[in-house]
Design a protein around this motif. Structure first.
Motif, mmCIF file in Angstrom:
data_model
loop_
_atom_site.group_PDB
_atom_site.id
_atom_site.type_symbol
_atom_site.label_atom_id
_atom_site.label_comp_id
_atom_site.label_asym_id
_atom_site.label_seq_id
_atom_site.Cartn_x
_atom_site.Cartn_y
_atom_site.Cartn_z
ATOM 1 N N MET A 238 38.722 81.933 58.066
ATOM 2 C CA MET A 238 37.414 82.031 57.451
ATOM 3 C C MET A 238 36.663 83.192 58.098
ATOM 4 S SD MET A 238 34.386 79.173 57.122
ATOM 5 C CE MET A 238 35.442 78.049 56.268
ATOM 6 N N LYS A 239 36.081 84.031 57.224
ATOM 7 C CA LYS A 239 35.360 85.195 57.732
ATOM 8 C C LYS A 239 33.911 85.257 57.265
ATOM 9 C CE LYS A 239 39.491 87.881 58.255
ATOM 10 N NZ LYS A 239 40.279 89.019 57.950
ATOM 11 N N THR A 240 33.612 84.641 56.100
ATOM 12 C CA THR A 240 32.260 84.750 55.554
ATOM 13 C C THR A 240 31.714 83.378 55.172
ATOM 14 O OG1 THR A 240 33.081 85.064 53.295
ATOM 15 C CG2 THR A 240 32.693 87.058 54.630
ATOM 16 N N ILE A 241 30.399 83.267 55.218
ATOM 17 C CA ILE A 241 29.708 82.058 54.783
ATOM 18 C C ILE A 241 28.408 82.470 54.099
ATOM 19 C CG2 ILE A 241 28.531 81.730 57.001
ATOM 20 C CD1 ILE A 241 28.781 78.663 56.480
ATOM 21 N N ARG A 242 28.072 81.737 53.064
ATOM 22 C CA ARG A 242 26.777 81.912 52.399
ATOM 23 C C ARG A 242 25.930 80.695 52.731
ATOM 24 N NH1 ARG A 242 27.515 81.602 46.639
ATOM 25 N NH2 ARG A 242 26.407 79.637 46.593
ATOM 26 N N VAL A 243 24.742 80.924 53.256
ATOM 27 C CA VAL A 243 23.797 79.842 53.548
ATOM 28 C C VAL A 243 22.642 79.990 52.572
ATOM 29 C CG1 VAL A 243 22.303 78.767 55.267
ATOM 30 C CG2 VAL A 243 24.475 79.796 55.983
ATOM 31 N N ASP A 244 22.580 79.075 51.609
ATOM 32 C CA ASP A 244 21.525 79.124 50.600
ATOM 33 C C ASP A 244 20.199 78.635 51.177
ATOM 34 O OD1 ASP A 244 23.336 80.059 48.742
ATOM 35 O OD2 ASP A 244 23.686 78.098 47.829
ATOM 36 N N PHE A 245 19.109 78.987 50.500
ATOM 37 C CA PHE A 245 17.770 78.556 50.892
ATOM 38 C C PHE A 245 17.639 77.047 50.681
ATOM 39 C CE2 PHE A 245 13.205 77.963 49.996
ATOM 40 C CZ PHE A 245 12.678 78.507 51.155
ATOM 41 N N PHE A 246 17.194 76.329 51.699
ATOM 42 C CA PHE A 246 17.004 74.882 51.623
ATOM 43 C C PHE A 246 15.574 74.606 51.172
ATOM 44 C CE2 PHE A 246 20.904 74.959 53.766
ATOM 45 C CZ PHE A 246 21.450 73.685 53.765
ATOM 46 N N GLU A 247 15.432 74.262 49.902
ATOM 47 C CA GLU A 247 14.125 73.993 49.321
ATOM 48 C C GLU A 247 13.568 72.673 49.842
ATOM 49 O OE1 GLU A 247 12.457 73.542 44.840
ATOM 50 O OE2 GLU A 247 13.951 75.096 45.207
ATOM 51 N N ASN A 248 12.252 72.632 50.011
ATOM 52 C CA ASN A 248 11.603 71.415 50.494
ATOM 53 C C ASN A 248 11.231 70.541 49.305
ATOM 54 O OD1 ASN A 248 10.154 69.418 51.757
ATOM 55 N ND2 ASN A 248 8.933 70.811 52.997
ATOM 56 N N ASN A 249 11.975 69.448 49.097
ATOM 57 C CA ASN A 249 11.716 68.513 48.015
ATOM 58 C C ASN A 249 11.079 67.220 48.513
ATOM 59 O OD1 ASN A 249 12.834 70.272 46.107
ATOM 60 N ND2 ASN A 249 14.875 69.511 46.526
ATOM 61 N N ALA A 250 10.621 67.207 49.750
ATOM 62 C CA ALA A 250 9.989 66.014 50.319
ATOM 63 C C ALA A 250 8.630 65.795 49.665
ATOM 64 C CB ALA A 250 9.826 66.177 51.829
ATOM 65 N N ALA A 251 8.182 64.552 49.674
ATOM 66 C CA ALA A 251 6.871 64.227 49.105
ATOM 67 C C ALA A 251 5.747 64.905 49.896
ATOM 68 C CB ALA A 251 6.677 62.715 49.080
ATOM 69 N N GLU B 267 28.802 85.428 45.808
ATOM 70 C CA GLU B 267 29.410 84.189 45.323
ATOM 71 C C GLU B 267 30.756 83.906 45.980
ATOM 72 O OE1 GLU B 267 28.182 81.858 43.135
ATOM 73 O OE2 GLU B 267 26.311 82.974 43.283
ATOM 74 N N GLU B 268 31.498 84.939 46.344
ATOM 75 C CA GLU B 268 32.875 84.774 46.817
ATOM 76 C C GLU B 268 32.982 84.511 48.308
ATOM 77 O OE1 GLU B 268 32.039 87.952 45.327
ATOM 78 O OE2 GLU B 268 32.160 86.998 43.380
ATOM 79 N N ALA B 269 32.030 83.862 48.931
ATOM 80 C CA ALA B 269 32.087 83.575 50.362
ATOM 81 C C ALA B 269 33.195 82.557 50.642
ATOM 82 C CB ALA B 269 30.752 83.028 50.839
ATOM 83 N N ASP B 270 33.744 82.618 51.854
ATOM 84 C CA ASP B 270 34.781 81.666 52.253
ATOM 85 C C ASP B 270 34.240 80.245 52.351
ATOM 86 O OD1 ASP B 270 36.597 83.766 52.445
ATOM 87 O OD2 ASP B 270 36.206 84.065 54.586
ATOM 88 N N ALA B 271 32.950 80.122 52.631
ATOM 89 C CA ALA B 271 32.291 78.807 52.684
ATOM 90 C C ALA B 271 30.856 78.957 52.203
ATOM 91 C CB ALA B 271 32.307 78.242 54.102
#
Length: 139
Positions: free
Chosen positions: A1-14, A44-48
């Motif tokens: 594994m060489k690459t990872i994409r970390v998406d934005f974690f949206e706040n859906n809490a009340a 899009e083509e990240a290893d994870a």
């Protein structure tokens, strides 16, 4: 594994704290950057891929202090809890993929406003450590 994409974690809490999504997402990216040799990419083509959302942000009393007559009791200590739902997809070895919620709590005394950013930083550190360990324990 060489690459990872970390998406934005949206706040859906009340209960929404303005900078929680950003500080959590950046803390998670920093944990990956500082502990692995993975490159964080936006393609899009990240290893994870790590994605998810903040599903709960809660402040609750954990102990009550008695007060004088005709005055409502007050919280002697309170607990801040943050829950994050994470989906981790390992595109190289699918058996390492998971979907799981992670929750961390920390007690505090007094007004939340004076402690909130410090508590959030501490909880983000604990959460990102748990998530990192779950995702990369088999390395």
């Amino acid at each position: 594994m060489k690459t990872i994409r970390v998406d934005f974690f949206e706040n859906n809490a009340a209960l929404v704290v303005n900078n929680l999504s950003t500080t959590f997402t950046e803390a998670l990216k920093d944990r990956v950057r500082n502990t692995t040799r993975l490159s964080i990419v936006r393609v899009e083509e990240a290893d994870a891929v790590m994605s998810g959302s903040i599903t709960d942000y809660n402040i609750a009393p954990v102990s009550i202090n008695a007060t004088s007559n005709n005055v409502a009791p007050i919280a002697g200590a309170s607990r801040l809890s943050i829950t994050v739902s994470v989906k981790y997809v390992d595109n190289i070895d699918k058996k390492n993929s998971f979907e799981q919620s992670f929750t961390k709590t920390e007690n505090f005394s007094g007004d939340i406003a004076t402690h909130e950013q410090t508590l959030i930083a501490d909880l983000n550190k604990q959460l990102t450590e748990d998530i990192f360990n779950r995702a990369f324990a088999n390395w």
